[in-house]
Enzyme design. Structure first.
Site, PDB file in Angstrom:
ATOM      1  N   ALA A  66       1.202   7.756   2.361  1.00  0.00           N
ATOM      2  CA  ALA A  66       0.475   8.685   1.505  1.00  0.00           C
ATOM      3  C   ALA A  66      -0.927   8.883   2.067  1.00  0.00           C
ATOM      4  O   ALA A  66      -1.432   8.057   2.830  1.00  0.00           O
ATOM      5  CB  ALA A  66       0.407   8.149   0.084  1.00  0.00           C
ATOM      6  N   GLY A 112       4.881   5.851   1.279  1.00  0.00           N
ATOM      7  CA  GLY A 112       5.527   7.026   0.705  1.00  0.00           C
ATOM      8  C   GLY A 112       6.512   7.680   1.646  1.00  0.00           C
ATOM      9  O   GLY A 112       7.463   8.338   1.203  1.00  0.00           O
ATOM     10  N   GLU A 115       9.634   5.715   1.227  1.00  0.00           N
ATOM     11  CA  GLU A 115      10.141   6.039  -0.108  1.00  0.00           C
ATOM     12  C   GLU A 115      10.826   7.409  -0.122  1.00  0.00           C
ATOM     13  O   GLU A 115      11.851   7.588  -0.783  1.00  0.00           O
ATOM     14  CB  GLU A 115       9.000   5.981  -1.123  1.00  0.00           C
ATOM     15  CG  GLU A 115       8.546   4.551  -1.396  1.00  0.00           C
ATOM     16  CD  GLU A 115       7.312   4.462  -2.255  1.00  0.00           C
ATOM     17  OE1 GLU A 115       7.355   3.780  -3.288  1.00  0.00           O
ATOM     18  OE2 GLU A 115       6.280   5.084  -1.898  1.00  0.00           O
ATOM     19  N   GLU A 135       2.017  -1.296   0.979  1.00  0.00           N
ATOM     20  CA  GLU A 135       1.071  -1.016  -0.100  1.00  0.00           C
ATOM     21  C   GLU A 135       0.267  -2.227  -0.569  1.00  0.00           C
ATOM     22  O   GLU A 135      -0.912  -2.106  -0.925  1.00  0.00           O
ATOM     23  CB  GLU A 135       1.806  -0.393  -1.297  1.00  0.00           C
ATOM     24  CG  GLU A 135       2.191   1.070  -1.122  1.00  0.00           C
ATOM     25  CD  GLU A 135       3.531   1.271  -0.442  1.00  0.00           C
ATOM     26  OE1 GLU A 135       4.054   2.394  -0.454  1.00  0.00           O
ATOM     27  OE2 GLU A 135       4.064   0.282   0.128  1.00  0.00           O
TER      28      GLU A 135
END
Length: 260
Positions: A66, A112, A115, A135
């Site tokens: 991200a 992300g 994910e 993360e």
């Protein structure tokens, strides 16, 4: 539709969506998530699209994570909204998409990015791919479904280790963990994924869509996946694709499914 952060190409009923932010290693920001949502939403009703491939531009990254600069100063309330909106608009949307979605993982798929790859129905990696959920090294946890989908794919113990260590695994480890279905050389990735997409498209699109929904039902709390399967199986008997498929089988010819 014109996009700033993604590219689209339709060829032989395959829609390839490429996240195109190479200077940021294709990192996901809010604008890119919104554009991806719009692209998938349009593909859902586009009869020309039968399979979706999602990948990243260049050779270095699928999606390197991200865009941290966007949320570094968020409050707890804003952080919760960020995760909820992202899951609704993109990650859950992709996971429950009625057409097959294949992630072609080229290079880094972190945070992300992993994910998003896990939200796809299955993954094929290039031999230079590196995957992880780092993360906790930033003082946060995966917020786009990572704590849920990674254990489903690799098992609880391996997911715990990957998330708690914030480490990366390479493509061969990902294959060993069942995180990806195949590993191929980078130059062969697109053709290999397109070949699998071609095999999928020989079958009934209606049946494939129902199969996606039934498989996903197994992972939904409070949903009886067997019941979903039984109902979907019954509905199949009323489709034109079922009539064509059984007729072709009995007459020893290739089926030409109408997709109805």
């Amino acid at each position: 539709m014109s996009y700033q952060n993604i590219l689209e190409e339709i060829e032989d009923h395959i829609l390839t969506i490429t996240i195109n932010r190479p200077k940021k290693l294709n990192a996901l920001n809010r604008e890119t998530i919104q554009e991806l949502h719009e692209a998938f939403k349009a593909a859902k009703t586009n009869d020309e699209v039968k399979v979706v491939i999602i990948t990243g531009s260049g050779e270095k990254a699928f999606v390197a994570g991200a865009d941290i600069s966007e949320f570094a100063d968020y409050s707890p309330k804003e952080g919760k909204r960020l995760a909820a909106d992202g899951q609704e608009k993109l990650f859950n949307y992709v996971a429950n998409f009625p057409k097959p979605v294949i992630a072609a993982v080229n290079g880094f798929a972190l945070g992300g990015g992993l994910e998003l790859a896990m939200a796809a129905h299955f993954r094929i990696a290039s031999d230079n791919a590196k995957m992880g959920l780092p993360e906790v090294s930033l003082g946060v946890i995966p917020g786009y479904g990572g704590t849920q989908r990674l254990p489903q794919l690799v098992g609880k113990g391996r997911a715990m280790e990957m998330i708690m260590t914030a480490g990366m695994i390479d493509a061969n480890q990902a294959l060993q963990y069942n995180l990806v279905n195949h590993v191929v050389e980078l130059d062969d990735l697109h053709d290999f994924v397109a070949k699998i997409a071609g095999k999928i498209m020989k079958n009934s699109t209606v049946a494939v869509s129902e199969a996606i929904r039934a498989i996903n039902a197994n992972y939904e709390d409070g949903v009886n996946g067997f019941e979903v399967e039984i109902n979907a199986f019954g509905r199949s008997f009323g489709t034109d694709d079922f009539k064509e498929g059984t007729s072709a089988f009995l007459n020893k010819r290739k089926a030409d499914f109408p997709g109805k």
